[in-house]
Structures are given as C-alpha cells and as structure tokens.
Design a protein around this motif. Structure first.
Motif, mmCIF file in Angstrom:
data_model
loop_
_atom_site.group_PDB
_atom_site.id
_atom_site.type_symbol
_atom_site.label_atom_id
_atom_site.label_comp_id
_atom_site.label_asym_id
_atom_site.label_seq_id
_atom_site.Cartn_x
_atom_site.Cartn_y
_atom_site.Cartn_z
ATOM 1 N N ASP A 52 41.473 40.469 53.190
ATOM 2 C CA ASP A 52 40.535 40.775 52.117
ATOM 3 C C ASP A 52 39.216 40.077 52.410
ATOM 4 O OD1 ASP A 52 40.501 38.073 50.885
ATOM 5 O OD2 ASP A 52 42.555 38.570 50.307
ATOM 6 N N GLN A 53 38.210 40.432 51.645
ATOM 7 C CA GLN A 53 36.859 39.954 51.931
ATOM 8 C C GLN A 53 36.698 38.470 51.650
ATOM 9 O OE1 GLN A 53 33.968 42.481 50.135
ATOM 10 N NE2 GLN A 53 32.252 41.714 51.368
ATOM 11 N N TRP A 60 37.466 40.909 58.104
ATOM 12 C CA TRP A 60 36.966 42.002 57.270
ATOM 13 C C TRP A 60 35.732 42.654 57.905
ATOM 14 C CZ3 TRP A 60 38.871 44.186 52.824
ATOM 15 C CH2 TRP A 60 38.019 45.052 52.128
ATOM 16 N N THR A 309 37.617 49.285 51.917
ATOM 17 C CA THR A 309 38.734 49.050 50.997
ATOM 18 C C THR A 309 39.652 50.263 50.939
ATOM 19 O OG1 THR A 309 37.351 47.578 49.657
ATOM 20 C CG2 THR A 309 39.344 48.467 48.633
ATOM 21 N N ASN A 313 43.507 50.484 52.440
ATOM 22 C CA ASN A 313 44.602 50.845 51.535
ATOM 23 C C ASN A 313 45.589 51.809 52.189
ATOM 24 O OD1 ASN A 313 43.796 49.254 49.402
ATOM 25 N ND2 ASN A 313 42.581 50.876 48.431
#
Length: 826
Positions: A52-53, A60, A309, A313
C-alpha cells in the motif's frame, strides 16, 4: 464407391481439423535485449495485500511506473519454503533443498555460507543439493543454471547466495548485506540477486512492519541501480501453509505500466517463479542454457487500469479466490461423488421395475410421480459440474463464508438449469433430456473458453494458479465435461438424420470441439485434442450402426496418430523456446532426458488416481454401467440398439476421456468429470426405454421408408426418431411426447371374420357382423320398452353353427382376418 471411401475421407477431414487447430499459435514476439544490468530482488512471503502507499511507498511507486502481476511460486516441494524458492529462482526449473523436513513444513532456514577470500563465497551443501535434484526429483533440475549462463553474478544475503551459487557451490561476488553505498557492488556484474528479507505471520500489523523494512532496503537498491537496468521484485516463496499468490513487479526500459505475463502461463497478469531466470537472460540478450529452463521469458502487455489501486485489486482478488477455491474444491467433489453414488443406488430398483409386464404377474410398477422426481434428480446431477463452473461469475469468495455462498449459487444454477431442461420442447421424449443437458454443458463450457476461460481460472471445478500447472485454456474437469457434451450433442444430432449422414454430422460437431480444445488461442490442450480426435473417430465409425470392427478401429487409430504426428512435426519446426508440451517432450526424448517427463507423468497419474475424488466418480459410474445399465434388465443395450448414434457418442466419450486423462497425467479425472455428466443421463434414457419396452405400434400408420432409411433412422425414415413406426409408436423418442403405453391404442372396430361364400342352395345361416347385431324392427328389443339394451354379443369364430349346412365336419377352419389395414381374402 463413395461408401467405401467415406471412412478415409472422414479420417482426412478429422486430421486436417486437428492439425490446423493445434498448429496455429498466437504470435509471440521474440524477447529483445532491454537492459545492460538486471537486479533480482526477492522478498519471501510478499503478497499484494502487503503493498500500500503508506507501508511500502517505494514498491508502490515502482508498481505505478512498471509492470505488475501475480507470481506463482511453485517449486519441487509444496509449500515452497524460502530456501526452495531461492533455489528455484537460480535454477529456472522446479527445485527443492534437500534438508530434512516434516510433512508440509520447511527445513531450518540456516544456510551455510563460507567466505574464504572475502570476495565471493562457497556453499558447502551445494554438491548434495545438486545430486538430490538430479537423482531424486523428477524434474532433472540443475541448480545454478542462471549463474552459469552469465560471466559474473552478485549475491547479497544468504538467500541470494543460494540462487547465485554455481553447481559446484561458488558465488562470484557475495555480501551478507547491502553496503552503505551499494552502487559499486551492483555495478560489478551484469546480474545481481538481492535478499531483501522475509514477511511472515498472519498478524496484519506485524506483516506491515516487516514489509516497511523490506521497502526501505528496496529504496536503497533503486537509488544505487546501474544505468539502463531492469529491476525485478518478487515474493519468491511462501512462509506458511497453504500456498498463496505473491508479488511480481518489473521496472525498466520497455516495462512501463503493463501486465506481466509469459508463454508458460498464457494469461495476462500471471507469472511463474521459474520465469524469472529466463526473463533475466532475455533482458540481457544472453542465450538460454542447453538444457532449457521450464520457465519462459516474461513480457509486458497492455490493458492495465491507469489507477494503481484498481490494478492491484485484481491480483489481490485473484489470491483470495485461489485460497478460497482450494478450501472449497475438495469438499465439493467429495460431496458430488457421494451424492451421485447415492443416486445410482436409488436408480437400481427403478431399473428393475421399469419394464412393464403384460401378464398377470410381475413387479409392481413404480409410481409415475416417483419416476418423474428421480428423472429430475438425474438431470440436476448431470448439470452440477457446469453449474459450479458458472458459479464463478459471482464473486462468492469475497464473502465471510465463501463455501456457503458458493453452495447457494450452485444450487440456484442447478435448479435453473433443471427447470430449463424440464420445460424445454421434447423433454417427454426419450432422448430429449439427454440432448438438452449435453447441449447446455457444451454451450456453457465452450462460450467460456472462447471468451478467454475466465471461469476456469481459480474456479472450484477449474485450475488453480497456486498449483502452477495451468493458467489458461481448459481445465481437466472442463475437458471431461466438454468432450462428453460435444460428442453426445453430436450423437443426438446424428440420430435425427439419415444413417448415411450420421458420420458426417459427428465429424462436423466433434471437429469443432477438437478446434476449441486444441487451439492455443482457446482450449490450449493439444493432448486433449489428440484424445478427442481418437474418440471422435470411434464415434463416427460406428454412428451409422454396426460394431467397432478391426477396420473401423484401424481408421480411428490412424486419425489419432495422424493428428499427433502432424502436430509433433509442426511443433518441432518451431524455435526451442516456442515449442509446446509435445514438441518439448520429443526434444527431451531426442537428447536422452525424456525419461524425466515419463516419470513425472506416471507419478502424477498415480497420485491423482489415489487422491482425487473424481476417481470415485469414474469408478462408480463404470460400475453402474457395467453391472446395471448393460445388463439385460438395465435398458442401456436396448437404448444402444434403437439409437446407434447415441451408442457411438458414449463409446467415443469413454475412449477420449480415458486417453485424455492418462496422457495428461490426470489419471481418471477426465473420465470422472465425463461420467458425472453422461452416466446420470444414460440412466435416465435407460429408464425411459425400459418404460416402453413392451410398446406396440399401430398397424399401417407409419410412413414409407425414404432413401433406404433403416429402422433406426432419424427424420428421414420409419425409425424411432422419424416419427413413424419406431419402437415407441407415438412419434418416436425424439417426438413431442412419450409413446403410448402397452394398454394399446384407442378402441377400434374389432377385426372382421371373413367366411367362405355359402352355396346358393344352402340355408341362410346367421350373419357374422363386424359390430353389434342390430335387432329387427319390432323385435323383442323394441317390445321391451324402457328396458336397458342387452350388451352386444359376438359369436365365436368358426364354430359349427357358423358353417354352411353342407360343410364337412373336418373342413378347414375359416380364415380369420389379422389386425391390418387390408381385409384378408376368403
């Protein structure tokens, strides 16, 4: 002449279709040199849910600019422990460390690394590791093949030393950790392998801390990377059981904002651990080793969403689906096998009592309502596997209880499919449900394959990316139900046409199925296409009637061999890196390493035979067919006699399913999937045939035979499918309804009794009428006002009172008219 040439012409047609389908391949661009340096950074246990960021900003940004994918970390041991992953990375083929380990656990993480000169390093255990992989494992892997393909390599960390060690244990450049300024180290060799640490455990907070530490190390690598370099980041192994999908990111010239894929997976967004070694060599423009890697060079493809994102996913969701699939799949097939066995046991007494008896004694018939319910259960059982495949269109794995959600969706789809079959036109006919179920199955699986096989990947009845065996095309279960559905559909259509056209119809329908199964654009299963060709040839040979003679079997065998040999020749003419499984096997046979492939296939067959629930389905279906349906009271032999095209389709299905499973290393899995579809419908058709075994046809209502059609012809003749004098009477089993039961047709005038003409001088005898005698006007019947009329009486045929007075007593009896449309002559 045409009839004699028909087998040869059909064989040629099948061969042309098969070879054309197998030979055509999607265009594969030759990997070009894109970098002067390659850095392989491994993080054991890294999954997309860890990225994640906030926790991993460096990774990322790298994913934002580069290409990403889901990495299957299959090795020679399951689960893939960190040391197995590093060893497989450096070998380019499935490998495993030879340390002592408990079942399902990993060996101790410590690897002995010696540094006698302070520049490189030695792995004292490497010699035993090489022997273990060469002699004890079925892959014939040579650890250290990647480092042997370049002049110089760098390893940072103990895991990287395992990957970079040459077969004799030497590591060219080694550092236990990243130095303060790693520029010089990373630029000293064209290939650098860096161990960035391990992420383990199930606590999200703990995993986030470990991921942040690995991300900090990655930031230092990216800051010190050489000019014109390719950096590959991979979650190179599992850290716990069961296996999961992991992270793969490529950043460098030519790898901008795309999906990672390779020829070994054939699906965008998926990569194997064994693909990383050939990817590094291809990017450097170096030749592949003489003993080819099992993996293939990765490439970057377009179509990735611009929003990272959303892009992340997709692989994260695939990981969740694969994990849920593994938990649900075993229970689904075990439950399916148990239910089908119970249904088979319930069908046995119905088969025993299905045949009507005309005499006063015999078994009591089963209630029509009970039979109707069992028929619907048989239809539902046959549709269960296709319904489970379609259930993957609903994201059931995202729920809190994915198993229950999958069960509910599958049951609803089974109910909907059963209702569609029940209310479809022709359901009341003998072959109506058979054709409807086969057609629905073929349509469902075929459409999925044509549109990219999205329902096969990570499906409960498909293949799992975690297993690393297949990523595109038809699954083992999909192959079984598709070939069964296609051949039965072809037999159903063939039964409706004149017998001389039946082989052509079988070849037309089955040939399309061969193309779907074998085309690299679609099913991508050349072995399955060859097996289907053999089954199709058998089905076409006997579809017009008769037995599988030596001549017909020879033509079928020649067709299968011709397809296999033709594809092998085409495949061998391709470059070594672009060959399919058959071409690689023949090449291995040529260089003396084909024994590994044979050993792997035989081992896979044995393990699958022992462990797969589909083996139970195959054996239970075979036992039901042999000991029940094929018995005189079972009805299947009667079905085969009336419908030779259906017999041909079922025979071809058996040949194709068994052959496809054995050649594909799936044992009886293909046969079990085919049996799950075919056996319930064969039982249903047998019940219906037995229910009308004593039917009789109406005299004189059949149409004249056209074009020499046999009694079993389709719509062109008087056979059971032709709507005429078939064994079912009322329009044949493919007509609108069941034929009339043995009770007979509606009441018709009784047959006339024709007596010889009496002499002119004979006294007038009583007339024999064809119906009730009419009393004379004013007779007793007229005098009895209000009295009910007496029942009509018929005198016995040919009694002395019926004969003329001068007829001798020993004269032959008067002829009696038979039930016919014509009156017998006196």
């Amino acid at each position: 002449m045409l009839r004699r040439l028909a087998p040869a012409l059909l064989t040629v047609l099948v061969v042309v279709l098969g070879v054309t389908a197998l030979a055509a391949r999607p265009p594969q661009g030759t990997p070009q040199r894109t970098a002067d340096f390659v850095v392989l950074a491994g993080i054991a246990g890294l999954r997309w849910e860890d990225v994640d960021q906030q926790s991993t900003p460096t990774l990322w940004r790298m994913a934002q600019e580069g290409s990403i994918g889901s990495l299957s970390v299959r090795s020679a041991h399951r689960p893939t422990c960190p040391v197995d992953g590093w060893l497989t990375l450096g070998a380019g083929s499935f490998a495993a460390w030879n340390g002592t380990r408990a079942d399902g656990d990993c060996p101790p993480a410590g690897v002995a690394v010696e540094q006698p000169d302070g520049i490189g390093a030695n792995l004292p255990d490497q010699e035993s590791v090489v022997q273990y992989n060469q002699q004890r494992l079925p892959w014939g892997t040579m650890p250290g093949s990647l480092s042997e393909s370049v002049r110089c390599s760098v390893a940072v960390g103990p895991g990287a030393a395992v990957a970079a060690a040459r077969p004799f244990g030497r590591v060219d450049r080694y550092a236990a950790g990243l130095p303060a300024d790693p520029r010089r180290l990373l630029g000293s060799c064209v290939l650098s392998i860096v161990d960035l640490g391990t992420i383990e455990g199930s606590d999200p907070a703990a995993r986030a801390v470990q991921a942040r530490a690995a991300d900090d190390q990655l930031a230092r690598v990216l800051a010190a990377r050489p000019e014109r370099s390719l950096v590959l980041v991979a979650g190179i192994s599992d850290t716990e059981h069961p296996s999961r999908l992991h992270v793969a990111v490529a950043d460098g010239p030519g790898w901008e904002r795309g999906w990672l894929t390779s020829a070994s997976t054939g699906r965008d967004g998926y990569l194997q651990l064994v693909d990383l070694a050939p990817t590094a060599l291809a990017a450097l423009g170096r030749p592949m080793p003489e003993r080819l890697f099992l993996g293939r060079p990765a490439v970057s493809t377009g179509g990735r969403p611009a929003d990272l994102t959303e892009a992340i996913n997709a692989p994260a969701d695939a990981d969740r689906e694969a994990a849920a699939q593994r938990a649900v799949s075993g229970r689904f097939f075990a439950l399916l096998a148990g239910l089908q066995v119970l249904l088979a046991l319930a069908v046995l007494p119905l088969l025993r009592r299905a045949r009507p008896h005309a005499g006063p004694t015999g078994p009591t018939p089963v209630s029509a309502r009970v039979v109707a319910v069992v028929e619907l259960l048989l239809v539902a059982a046959a549709l269960t596997v296709p319904a489970a495949l379609l259930a993957d269109a609903v994201p059931w794995w995202r729920g809190e209880h994915p198993g229950w959600i999958f069960a509910v969706v599958t049951v609803l789809l089974v109910a909907g499919g059963t209702a569609a079959v029940r209310f479809a036109p022709g359901y009341a006919s003998t072959l109506g449900p058979f054709g409807a179920v086969a057609g629905l199955t073929t349509l469902a699986v075929g459409l999925d394959v044509v549109t990219g096989s999205s329902l096969q990947l990570n499906s409960v009845v498909g293949y799992s990316a975690l297993q690393g065996g297949r990523y595109a095309g038809l699954s083992t279960v999909g192959l079984g139900v598709f070939l069964a559905g296609a051949l039965v559909t072809g037999g159903w259509f063939a039964q409706r046409v004149h017998r001389r056209w039946r082989p052509a119809v079988m070849v037309a329908v089955g040939g399309l199925a061969v193309v779907v199964v074998g085309s690299p654009y679609l099913g991508a299963d050349p072995v399955g296409a060859i097996a289907l060709t053999a089954g199709l040839s058998v089905a076409a040979a006997i579809s017009a009637g008769g037995w599988l003679t030596i001549t017909r079997l020879a033509w079928a065998t020649m067709a299968a061999l011709a397809v296999g040999i033709g594809f092998a020749l085409v495949d061998l003419r391709r470059p070594a890196a672009e060959r399919g499984s058959l071409g690689r096997f023949l090449s291995a046979v040529g260089d003396g390493t084909g024994g590994f492939t044979v050993h792997r296939s035989s081992t896979a067959n044995f393990e699958t035979l022992v462990n797969s629930p589909l083996t139970v389905l195959a054996l239970a279906g075979g036992l039901l067919v042999w000991f029940a349906l094929l018995q005189p009271w079972g009805g299947l032999m009667r079905l085969f006699g009336i419908y030779p095209a259906v017999r041909a389709a079922l025979g071809g299905t058996a040949v194709a399913a068994v052959l496809g499973g054995v050649l594909d290393g799936a044992a009886l899995d293909v046969a079990g999937a085919a049996a799950a579809l075919v056996v319930p419908m064969a039982a249903l058709a047998s019940l219906r045939v037995l229910g009308h075994a004593a039917d009789r046809t109406r005299p004189g209502t059949g149409r004249a035979r056209e074009n020499g059609a046999d009694d079993d012809s389709g719509s062109g003749g008087d056979g059971p499918a032709g709507g005429g004098d078939g064994p079912t009477g009322g329009g044949g089993p493919l007509g609108a309804g069941h034929p009339r039961p043995i009770g007979g047709p509606p009441a018709a005038p009784p047959p006339a009794v024709v007596l010889p003409p009496a002499p002119d001088d004979a006294p007038a005898g009583p007339a024999v009428a064809d119906g009730p005698a009419q009393p004379p006007e004013g007779g007793p019947a007229a005098d009895a006002a209000g009295a009910p009329p007496a029942p009509a009486q018929r005198r016995p045929v040919d009694t002395p009172a019926d004969r003329p007075a001068d007829t001798p007593a020993d004269a032959p009896a008067a002829p009696v008219a038979r039930p016919s449309t014509e009156v017998a002559a006196p």
